[in-house]
Design a protein around this motif. Structure first.
Motif, PDB file in Angstrom:
ATOM      1  N   GLN A  31      -2.566  13.248   5.148  1.00  0.00           N
ATOM      2  CA  GLN A  31      -2.025  13.516   3.813  1.00  0.00           C
ATOM      3  C   GLN A  31      -2.622  14.781   3.230  1.00  0.00           C
ATOM      4  O   GLN A  31      -1.953  15.551   2.547  1.00  0.00           O
ATOM      5  N   GLU A  32      -3.898  14.987   3.524  1.00  0.00           N
ATOM      6  CA  GLU A  32      -4.546  16.162   2.958  1.00  0.00           C
ATOM      7  C   GLU A  32      -4.052  17.459   3.585  1.00  0.00           C
ATOM      8  O   GLU A  32      -3.959  18.477   2.923  1.00  0.00           O
ATOM      9  N   HIS A  88      -8.525   6.531   7.936  1.00  0.00           N
ATOM     10  CA  HIS A  88      -9.132   7.850   7.827  1.00  0.00           C
ATOM     11  C   HIS A  88      -8.146   8.910   8.315  1.00  0.00           C
ATOM     12  O   HIS A  88      -7.950   9.939   7.668  1.00  0.00           O
ATOM     13  N   VAL A 111       3.342  12.236  -4.758  1.00  0.00           N
ATOM     14  CA  VAL A 111       1.879  12.207  -4.698  1.00  0.00           C
ATOM     15  C   VAL A 111       1.338  13.470  -4.029  1.00  0.00           C
ATOM     16  O   VAL A 111       0.571  14.207  -4.635  1.00  0.00           O
ATOM     17  N   THR A 112       1.784  13.712  -2.805  1.00  0.00           N
ATOM     18  CA  THR A 112       1.283  14.905  -2.114  1.00  0.00           C
ATOM     19  C   THR A 112       2.308  16.036  -2.168  1.00  0.00           C
ATOM     20  O   THR A 112       2.024  17.145  -1.765  1.00  0.00           O
ATOM     21  N   PHE A 155      -5.421   9.490   5.781  1.00  0.00           N
ATOM     22  CA  PHE A 155      -5.904  10.291   4.655  1.00  0.00           C
ATOM     23  C   PHE A 155      -5.947  11.773   5.018  1.00  0.00           C
ATOM     24  O   PHE A 155      -5.552  12.635   4.248  1.00  0.00           O
ATOM     25  N   TYR A 169       1.293   5.051  -7.262  1.00  0.00           N
ATOM     26  CA  TYR A 169       0.911   5.005  -8.670  1.00  0.00           C
ATOM     27  C   TYR A 169       1.720   6.050  -9.439  1.00  0.00           C
ATOM     28  O   TYR A 169       2.165   5.824 -10.550  1.00  0.00           O
ATOM     29  N   GLN A 170       1.868   7.199  -8.774  1.00  0.00           N
ATOM     30  CA  GLN A 170       2.608   8.280  -9.390  1.00  0.00           C
ATOM     31  C   GLN A 170       4.114   8.022  -9.229  1.00  0.00           C
ATOM     32  O   GLN A 170       4.554   7.553  -8.182  1.00  0.00           O
ATOM     33  N   ALA A 195       1.119  -0.582  -7.432  1.00  0.00           N
ATOM     34  CA  ALA A 195      -0.084   0.262  -7.465  1.00  0.00           C
ATOM     35  C   ALA A 195      -0.741   0.254  -8.839  1.00  0.00           C
ATOM     36  O   ALA A 195      -1.824   0.788  -9.020  1.00  0.00           O
ATOM     37  N   SER A 203       0.819  -1.210   0.000  1.00  0.00           N
ATOM     38  CA  SER A 203       0.000   0.000   0.000  1.00  0.00           C
ATOM     39  C   SER A 203       0.858   1.267   0.000  1.00  0.00           C
ATOM     40  O   SER A 203       0.341   2.352  -0.221  1.00  0.00           O
TER      41      SER A 203
END
Lengths: 126, 333, 549
Positions: free
Chosen positions: C447-448, C441, C457-458, C444, C328-329, C361, C324
């Motif tokens: 990360q945001e 959660h 990614v971020t 996430f 992907y990026q 990914a 995990s």
């Protein structure tokens, strides 16, 4: 109050629930009514989208893109006006195929605000 | 808003067998407002007769699994089954994750099963009213059996499940706090108690406890007790038989007709009250209301007299908002 | 300066914690190691309480096993990939079965599979009968090589194991010489990838205890069950929750064996003392986690089962790097991530290791990604000198303090699970899923807000890579060939014998006898996977999934 309904289904038989669950919660928190039906075959997704009279379908896909394409085609045949978006393990070539069918694709690493924003746009709220 | 004719056309389509028209009509019922009123009018001439079964009980009691297993059991007898899974909305943003559809997986794609998750959109009359309309839609479209499942045992849920022909109350060995707290209300509405997860410890004690509580009811109002293990499909035949027996007995004794009439009175009162409130709100927001409020504030008029005058005005005025039902956002000028 | 005052914040106000949320100091001193943990510092590797390593000589005498998950397509495709990996220097092999059919115990002609026929063979070779397994095992060194025979999923393990063992028997290999493992893990499909249908958890416990008994009698070199903390962690449990849940699971097995009284508890403990963990990106916490795991196993066996035999109480650990965490990026970044996570496992003293493909990914591993996973481990083994000294982090005040903290927190989580009625009850109720979801959660959200950075990614999202990494799509004919072979198998097998074996299996399932002898007979009689799955569904029903999947 949006009153907009979103059906979420998984096209594959692998049961990763983590991603879809996080997305479902984010959509709920943004005011959507989310109906999760779990792993479903194309005809099952279609029937549930009709019975539940949803405004948008979210497909969690994994595995081979052909399986997702079948579900999208079935939806497009039965309910051509119903928008569809996808998430999951979607390699670039699969992403291109789905986008060619008019499906928005959110691969791993997509951020929740973007997904919620897409749901609002696709259901005509924005 | 679709308008009266459009709703009538949709009803014709649904009655003609269109499943998507049926589904859209249920959305209309959920949204409330003028269209829901038009829908009721359009349903009036429709024929069809269905029997409804309510399923209520504390969260975690296994209602969804039971509803699913019961659907399978009824299906085995060749019946078409509609299932309304009714959830309250989350109060903050009114979003919701609806229905425990994961347990209804076995019925996915089955043309003889119609499953619909319903949410409260916060309109007047609430979900109970929308559910009643949805049931009438299904009835008009020829679904002979409608199961209505609610998520919990709060008053709203009891109202929804209680407005059916046979009410199942689902509990587990050991009851649970929530059930105990609502025991009196449950005793009042239950036609059949289902002890689900009956393979668990405490079955006998729970059964005895139930029997003792039931004994306080009049002999004619003593609910049956059925034991099930819905996950394994055990006891479902007995439950099906118990529902059939209740239906037969209630039909023969006239209780069913009486109940449906009482239900009509309740619905009528709820709807009338909703209408009154709407009209009252309109009146208060208008010039007459403004004038009365001003008079009360300036101490020119006592509050009780003001209220009487408001009601008198309301009853005398030939309300032009007559057709509206439900949604204050749509109906308030 | 007071310890508390300098604890866990810098001038910018950032809170410094481990990935599991343990507050971290800017540096550690001797007295940060709790008093009750000081005594163990004197122990060496291979000595109780084993936090310093399972064996005294570490990697000098036995480097960790390079053990890659592999499998796709037809059995012969998978056989070729396994041979490729062995040629590349892999020192054991994993025979992955197709998960669409395997996890659900469906044959390919089941409507659920037909609807997803292109997915068949993507996650492992399709093996519906002993003939397919035989093809997959062709010319593999099964007597000398440690094998994972497939059957990662509880309801699938009896089939995969009986199949592997039947082929071994047919080849004249004595079962009591056969090395390997199956896994039969709850976390995978009751917590992580919840399947559409599977046996209830208590039936799974029976299966696993049956396998333990059967191995005890016939396959002493086989590790009958291997609890996979990996799947718990990749679903969202943090480091100490992964530990606590894993041992709560082990206790279910050992208590069941004790209830049965059919085999010595020491041998049962040995039988479930080979486990797997996930290695993720917090280098020191992950290395400390493995040290904590060995310590906890020793404590658990001593205190709960009075087992002190050092040959039983040393936990053997397999690790897989976190799939995990593969992004992907900018997928080539994942090669670096794989290396760091692999290093964490090595510093923690793993016995075997798998590195997730850098294209995880996007798809299952391509041949190149597979090769890179092996190469990463070879570079670590052959170029970095990390194999020279056992437990190189031992005595680091930070690592010893973190190890101690993880042990305490993990026992706390273990107790929370006991308070839920035990491990299986915590799965049945969805309690464990909720714990995992909470962490997911939180992650996430972190990360945001930018609190947690994922490079490519971020942050640092600019990608100048000239390489297009695309998903691997397996082979085109896996479904068709599997369908042909299924029909051919049914046509050419001794039908009455197969029917008898299947009836016998059903009788055993309805009794309390061990299912494995009947499974061996069923596989020998060429009973198929889907027929066995039908027996499961018929006799045992379906697990009441507690969550929306």
């Amino acid at each position: 109050m949006s009153g907009k309904r979103i059906l979420m289904a998984k096209t594959g038989l692998d049961g990763h629930w983590r991603g879809p669950t996080i997305v479902a919660r984010a959509l709920r928190d943004a005011g959507f009514e989310v109906i999760m039906i779990g792993m479903a075959r194309p005809e099952e997704v279609v029937q549930a989208s009709i019975d539940e009279d949803v405004d948008l379908v979210g497909l969690n896909i994994g595995g081979h893109v052909d399986v997702a394409v079948r579900a999208v085609n079935a939806l497009n045949d039965e309910r051509p006006d119903l928008p569809v978006f996808c998430g999951g393990v979607v390699p670039p070539h699969a992403k291109r195929r789905l986008e060619a069918l008019g499906v928005e694709v959110y691969p791993p690493g997509s951020q929740l605000p973007d997904i919620v924003g897409a749901a609002r746009r696709l259901t005509g709220l924005d | 808003m679709a308008g009266h004719d459009a709703v009538a056309a949709l009803v014709a389509e649904a009655v003609g067998g269109s499943r998507s028209a049926l589904a859209r009509l249920i959305s209309t019922a959920e949204r409330g407002g003028d269209d829901a009123a038009a829908l009721e009018a359009a349903l009036l001439p429709c024929h069809g007769e269905s029997y409804s079964v309510g399923i209520t009980g504390a969260p975690g009691a296994g209602k969804s699994t039971l509803a699913s297993a019961l659907t399978t059991e009824l299906q085995a007898g060749g019946e078409r089954v509609a299932l309304l899974a009714v959830d309250p909305s989350s109060p903050l943003t009114r979003g919701a994750i609806l229905g425990d559809r994961v347990r209804l997986q076995p019925h996915l794609g089955n043309p003889d099963v119609f499953i619909r998750s319903m949410a409260s959109r916060g309109h007047l009359g609430g979900l109970a009213m929308a559910t009643c309309t949805a049931r009438r839609v299904l009835e008009a479209c020829g679904w002979p059996l409608v199961l209505i499942e609610t998520v919990g045992v709060g008053q709203a849920e009891l109202d929804v499940a209680g407005a059916t022909d046979t009410v199942l109350v689902v509990l587990n060995p050991g009851w649970g706090d929530e059930m105990q707290a609502n025991k009196a209300g449950l005793m009042e509405i239950a036609d059949i108690f289902v002890i689900n997860k009956a393979d668990r410890a405490g079955l006998e004690a729970t059964r005895r406890d139930l029997e003792a509580a039931i004994a306080a009811n009049a002999p004619a109002r003593r609910p049956a007790i059925v034991e099930t293990v819905a996950t394994e499909g055990t006891g479902l035949d007995a439950l099906r038989a118990a529902i059939a027996a209740h239906r037969e007995q209630a039909t023969a004794s006239g209780e069913l007709a009486q109940r449906r009439r009482a239900r009509a009175v309740t619905e009528l009162r709820d709807l009338a009250r909703a209408r009154l409130e709407l009209a009252l709100d309109g009146q208060l927001a208008g010039p007459a209301g403004e004038a009365l409020a001003g008079a009360v504030t300036r101490r020119e008029l006592d509050i009780d007299s003001a209220a009487r005058r408001l009601v008198a005005d309301l009853l005398n005025s030939d309300s032009q908002r007559g057709a509206s039902r439900g949604d204050p956002e749509q109906d308030t000028p | 300066m007071n310890d508390r005052a300098m604890n866990d914040k810098n001038s910018a106000g950032k809170t410094w914690t481990s990935a599991s949320g343990i507050p971290l100091k800017p540096f550690y001193r001797e007295d940060d190691v709790p008093a009750q943990h000081r005594e163990r510092l004197a122990a060496g590797p291979g000595e109780p309480p084993f936090h310093r390593g399972a064996y005294p000589t570490g990697y000098r005498t036995k480097p960790w096993r390079i053990f890659q998950l592999s499998g796709f397509g037809k059995p012969e495709d998978e056989n070729a990939r396994i041979k490729f990996l062995l040629e590349q220097g892999e020192t054991g092999f994993i025979m992955e079965h197709d998960r669409n059919t395997g996890d659900h115990c469906y044959n390919v002609d089941h409507p659920e599979v037909v609807a997803r026929r292109e997915d068949v063979g993507l996650t492992g070779a399709v093996m519906q009968s002993v003939r397919d397994i035989d093809i997959c095992m062709k010319d593999l060194p099964i007597e000398t090589s440690y094998a994972h025979a497939g059957g990662a999923v509880v309801q699938h393990a009896p089939f995969a194991l009986a199949g592997y063992w039947t082929v071994a028997k047919r080849r004249g290999v004595a079962l009591d010489r056969l090395p390997g493992t199956g896994q039969s893990d709850y976390f995978l499909t009751y917590l992580g990838c919840v399947t559409k249908q599977q046996v209830p958890t208590d039936v799974g416990l029976r299966f696993n205890a049956d396998i333990m008994e059967f191995c005890d009698r016939h396959l002493p070199r086989w590790v009958p069950v291997s609890i996979a903390g990996y799947n718990a962690a990749d679903t969202g449990l943090n480091a100490y929750q992964e530990l606590g849940a894993l041992f709560a699971n082990a206790v279910e097995y050992l208590d069941e064996i004790q209830r049965r009284g059919t085999m010595p508890i020491e041998r049962a403990a040995r039988g479930c003392g080979g486990v797997s963990f996930r290695m993720s990106m917090d280098l020191f916490e992950e290395a400390s986690k493995l040290r904590a795991a060995r310590l906890m196993w020793q404590q658990l066996l001593a205190e709960r089962y009075a087992i002190t035999d050092a040959k039983v109480a040393n936990l053997r650990i397999h690790c897989v790097t976190a799939g995990s965490r593969m992004t992907y990026q900018q997928p080539l970044n994942n090669i670096v991530r794989g290396t760091v996570m692999a290093l964490a496992g090595v510093l923690g003293g793993v016995q075997s290791l798998g590195v997730s493909g850098y294209d995880e990914a996007l798809s299952i591993p391509s041949e190149h990604a597979h090769q890179m996973s092996v190469r990463i481990q070879q570079i670590l083994q052959e170029e970095t000198n990390v194999t020279a000294v056992t437990d190189p982090l031992g005595g680091s005040w930070y690592v010893e303090a973190l190890t101690a903290e993880l042990v305490e927190k993990a026992w706390g989580f273990f107790e929370e699970i006991q308070a839920q009625g035990g491990f299986l009850a915590s799965l049945d109720s969805g309690w464990l899923h909720e714990k995992a979801a909470e962490n997911q959660h939180r992650e996430f959200m972190a990360q945001e807000t930018g609190e947690q950075v994922i490079v490519g990614v971020t942050a640092h999202t600019d990608d100048a890579s000239p390489y297009e990494v695309d998903g691997f799509m397996g082979v085109d004919d896996a479904f068709d060939v599997a369908l042909e072979r299924l029909e051919e198998g049914r046509r050419t097998r001794h039908e009455a014998g197969a029917a008898d074996a299947l009836r016998q299996l059903e009788r055993v399932c309805r009794s309390s006898d061990n299912i494995m002898p009947a499974m061996m007979d069923a596989l020998e009689a060429e009973v198929t996977l889907g027929e066995i799955g039908d027996v499961w569904r018929d006799v045992f029903g379906d697990w009441a999934t507690p969550i929306q999947t």
